[in-house]
Design a protein around this motif. Structure first.
Motif, mmCIF file in Angstrom:
data_model
loop_
_atom_site.group_PDB
_atom_site.id
_atom_site.type_symbol
_atom_site.label_atom_id
_atom_site.label_comp_id
_atom_site.label_asym_id
_atom_site.label_seq_id
_atom_site.Cartn_x
_atom_site.Cartn_y
_atom_site.Cartn_z
ATOM 1 N N LEU A 34 0.106 34.631 -46.491
ATOM 2 C CA LEU A 34 -1.222 34.288 -45.967
ATOM 3 C C LEU A 34 -1.255 32.824 -45.553
ATOM 4 O O LEU A 34 -1.752 32.479 -44.478
ATOM 5 C CB LEU A 34 -2.297 34.573 -47.024
ATOM 6 N N TYR A 35 -0.692 31.976 -46.370
ATOM 7 C CA TYR A 35 -0.662 30.539 -46.082
ATOM 8 C C TYR A 35 0.117 30.252 -44.795
ATOM 9 O O TYR A 35 -0.248 29.379 -44.014
ATOM 10 C CB TYR A 35 -0.027 29.792 -47.257
ATOM 11 N N GLU A 36 1.191 31.014 -44.561
ATOM 12 C CA GLU A 36 2.066 30.761 -43.411
ATOM 13 C C GLU A 36 1.560 31.390 -42.116
ATOM 14 O O GLU A 36 2.180 31.204 -41.071
ATOM 15 C CB GLU A 36 3.480 31.257 -43.720
ATOM 16 N N GLN A 37 0.447 32.113 -42.145
ATOM 17 C CA GLN A 37 -0.107 32.710 -40.931
ATOM 18 C C GLN A 37 -0.523 31.619 -39.951
ATOM 19 O O GLN A 37 -1.149 30.637 -40.344
ATOM 20 C CB GLN A 37 -1.338 33.577 -41.262
ATOM 21 N N GLN A 38 -0.173 31.806 -38.684
ATOM 22 C CA GLN A 38 -0.568 30.846 -37.646
ATOM 23 C C GLN A 38 -2.086 30.755 -37.565
ATOM 24 O O GLN A 38 -2.652 29.690 -37.519
ATOM 25 C CB GLN A 38 -0.013 31.260 -36.280
ATOM 26 N N GLU A 39 -2.711 31.919 -37.505
ATOM 27 C CA GLU A 39 -4.165 31.980 -37.462
ATOM 28 C C GLU A 39 -4.646 32.665 -38.729
ATOM 29 O O GLU A 39 -4.170 33.728 -39.083
ATOM 30 C CB GLU A 39 -4.638 32.777 -36.242
ATOM 31 N N ARG A 40 -5.586 32.040 -39.397
ATOM 32 C CA ARG A 40 -6.114 32.617 -40.630
ATOM 33 C C ARG A 40 -6.869 33.911 -40.317
ATOM 34 O O ARG A 40 -7.686 33.950 -39.413
ATOM 35 C CB ARG A 40 -7.084 31.634 -41.309
ATOM 36 N N PRO A 41 -6.577 34.973 -41.080
ATOM 37 C CA PRO A 41 -7.314 36.216 -40.874
ATOM 38 C C PRO A 41 -8.796 36.013 -41.220
ATOM 39 O O PRO A 41 -9.126 35.188 -42.073
ATOM 40 C CB PRO A 41 -6.667 37.205 -41.832
ATOM 41 N N ASN A 42 -9.664 36.775 -40.567
ATOM 42 C CA ASN A 42 -11.092 36.672 -40.834
ATOM 43 C C ASN A 42 -11.423 37.061 -42.268
ATOM 44 O O ASN A 42 -12.318 36.503 -42.876
ATOM 45 C CB ASN A 42 -11.887 37.555 -39.866
ATOM 46 N N ASN A 43 -10.673 38.027 -42.799
ATOM 47 C CA ASN A 43 -10.941 38.515 -44.142
ATOM 48 C C ASN A 43 -9.676 38.355 -44.988
ATOM 49 O O ASN A 43 -8.776 39.197 -44.944
ATOM 50 C CB ASN A 43 -11.393 39.981 -44.077
ATOM 51 N N ALA A 44 -9.615 37.282 -45.745
ATOM 52 C CA ALA A 44 -8.423 36.995 -46.546
ATOM 53 C C ALA A 44 -8.193 38.072 -47.603
ATOM 54 O O ALA A 44 -7.048 38.445 -47.872
ATOM 55 C CB ALA A 44 -8.549 35.625 -47.209
ATOM 56 N N LEU A 45 -9.258 38.583 -48.192
ATOM 57 C CA LEU A 45 -9.110 39.614 -49.213
ATOM 58 C C LEU A 45 -8.495 40.882 -48.627
ATOM 59 O O LEU A 45 -7.610 41.494 -49.227
ATOM 60 C CB LEU A 45 -10.466 39.929 -49.859
ATOM 61 N N GLU A 46 -8.925 41.259 -47.426
ATOM 62 C CA GLU A 46 -8.371 42.436 -46.762
ATOM 63 C C GLU A 46 -6.888 42.214 -46.446
ATOM 64 O O GLU A 46 -6.066 43.124 -46.586
ATOM 65 C CB GLU A 46 -9.161 42.749 -45.491
ATOM 66 N N PHE A 47 -6.529 41.012 -46.015
ATOM 67 C CA PHE A 47 -5.129 40.670 -45.752
ATOM 68 C C PHE A 47 -4.306 40.885 -47.025
ATOM 69 O O PHE A 47 -3.245 41.504 -47.000
ATOM 70 C CB PHE A 47 -5.023 39.213 -45.291
ATOM 71 N N VAL A 48 -4.792 40.375 -48.153
ATOM 72 C CA VAL A 48 -4.073 40.503 -49.421
ATOM 73 C C VAL A 48 -3.939 41.975 -49.801
ATOM 74 O O VAL A 48 -2.862 42.424 -50.183
ATOM 75 C CB VAL A 48 -4.786 39.700 -50.534
ATOM 76 N N LYS A 49 -5.015 42.741 -49.646
ATOM 77 C CA LYS A 49 -4.961 44.176 -49.971
ATOM 78 C C LYS A 49 -3.926 44.899 -49.119
ATOM 79 O O LYS A 49 -3.155 45.713 -49.615
ATOM 80 C CB LYS A 49 -6.333 44.821 -49.753
ATOM 81 N N GLN A 50 -3.907 44.606 -47.818
ATOM 82 C CA GLN A 50 -2.979 45.282 -46.914
ATOM 83 C C GLN A 50 -1.533 44.925 -47.217
ATOM 84 O O GLN A 50 -0.646 45.768 -47.135
ATOM 85 C CB GLN A 50 -3.291 44.930 -45.462
ATOM 86 N N HIS A 51 -1.292 43.673 -47.549
ATOM 87 C CA HIS A 51 0.084 43.213 -47.720
ATOM 88 C C HIS A 51 0.605 43.352 -49.141
ATOM 89 O O HIS A 51 1.809 43.326 -49.359
ATOM 90 C CB HIS A 51 0.211 41.769 -47.247
#
Length: 104
Positions: A34-51
């Motif tokens: 998540l930290y290394e993403q070029q563009e921060r996802p709108n929903n960080a929690l959803e990103f964590v859940k997916q990954h």
């Protein structure tokens, strides 16, 4: 004071449990991703859940695809070397003309 030590011991046991189970490494890996993403996802929690489900659990299909990539890269390198060798050998038989093409 005894309650404090028992609580610390329980926390330490739980921490070790999470480390042994790979939870700490998985969470760390997802957070680093998540930290290394070029563009921060709108929903960080959803990103964590997916990954989170993908971390540390390489499917047989993923492993097969990774092996295929390795094999294809090796094949590509061999073919590039063979192509280079054949071009060199071809130049001995068909010297390049003035305009960069091959002589007929």
């Amino acid at each position: 004071m005894a309650h404090y030590r028992a609580s610390d011991s329980k926390k330490e046991q739980f921490r070790r449990y999470l480390e042994k189970a790979g939870v700490v490494d998985s969470l760390t890996s997802v957070l680093v991703s998540l930290y290394e993403q070029q563009e921060r996802p709108n929903n960080a929690l959803e990103f964590v859940k997916q990954h989170l489900g993908a971390v540390g659990q390489m499917s047989a299909e993923t492993e097969a695809l990774q092996q295929e990539v390795i094999d294809l890269r090796q094949r590509c390198a061999r073919l590039a070397e063979e192509n280079k060798d054949l071009k060199t050998r071809l130049q001995h038989y068909e010297p390049a003309s003035e305009d960069g093409g091959t002589a007929n």
